[in-house]
Design an enzyme around this catalytic site. Sequence first.
Site, PDB file in Angstrom:
ATOM      1  N   ASN A 124       1.658  -4.210  -5.932  1.00  0.00           N
ATOM      2  CA  ASN A 124       2.838  -4.249  -6.792  1.00  0.00           C
ATOM      3  C   ASN A 124       3.772  -3.159  -6.263  1.00  0.00           C
ATOM      4  O   ASN A 124       3.496  -2.527  -5.254  1.00  0.00           O
ATOM      5  CB  ASN A 124       2.467  -4.061  -8.267  1.00  0.00           C
ATOM      6  CG  ASN A 124       1.779  -2.737  -8.534  1.00  0.00           C
ATOM      7  OD1 ASN A 124       2.023  -1.730  -7.868  1.00  0.00           O
ATOM      8  ND2 ASN A 124       0.897  -2.726  -9.513  1.00  0.00           N
TER       9      ASN A 124
ATOM     10  N   LYS B 287       3.737  -8.407  -5.497  1.00  0.00           N
ATOM     11  CA  LYS B 287       3.751  -8.823  -6.903  1.00  0.00           C
ATOM     12  C   LYS B 287       4.889  -8.112  -7.622  1.00  0.00           C
ATOM     13  O   LYS B 287       4.970  -6.891  -7.598  1.00  0.00           O
ATOM     14  CB  LYS B 287       2.405  -8.504  -7.558  1.00  0.00           C
ATOM     15  CG  LYS B 287       1.256  -9.262  -6.911  1.00  0.00           C
ATOM     16  CD  LYS B 287      -0.072  -8.929  -7.539  1.00  0.00           C
ATOM     17  CE  LYS B 287      -0.495  -7.532  -7.142  1.00  0.00           C
ATOM     18  NZ  LYS B 287      -1.869  -7.209  -7.478  1.00  0.00           N
TER      19      LYS B 287
ATOM     20  N   ASP C 273      -4.198  -8.555 -11.308  1.00  0.00           N
ATOM     21  CA  ASP C 273      -5.504  -8.778 -10.678  1.00  0.00           C
ATOM     22  C   ASP C 273      -5.930 -10.237 -10.814  1.00  0.00           C
ATOM     23  O   ASP C 273      -6.467 -10.831  -9.875  1.00  0.00           O
ATOM     24  CB  ASP C 273      -6.567  -7.868 -11.298  1.00  0.00           C
ATOM     25  CG  ASP C 273      -6.299  -6.392 -11.007  1.00  0.00           C
ATOM     26  OD1 ASP C 273      -5.675  -6.101  -9.972  1.00  0.00           O
ATOM     27  OD2 ASP C 273      -6.692  -5.552 -11.816  1.00  0.00           O
TER      28      ASP C 273
END
Length: 121
Positions: A10, A58, A105
């Site tokens: 991320n 992400k 996740d």
Amino acid sequence: MQNIDIISPNETELERLTSSISSQASPAVVDESRKMDVIEGQILNVMQLYPKMQVLFKRGEKGCTLYSKTSDADQLESQRRAAFDFADFKHKPDFKLVDTTGAGDAFTAGFAVGMLEGLNP
């Protein structure tokens, strides 16, 4: 890291990764459009060190982007995907998002399973 095919950071994880690879600190960016330029520069830096690696970045509610190298060493190819939109559940008025812990996740796990099953990203 030369044996890694895909990493899925991320924004916070990407910043940590790039600061551990480079001695340069990431600049503080306020403008959102400029921020993506900085992030893509960080991803390109990682991929110049590890050219076979792909980066699945992400972006939370903004979706994700899969980056891979083109034949040009200084260019990235990107595939953006929209995030899941909870507005799709308007027909269920009692639907309420309670906690997003582990969502990234779970997304990464689903992506990995899809790749192992031969699906296209």
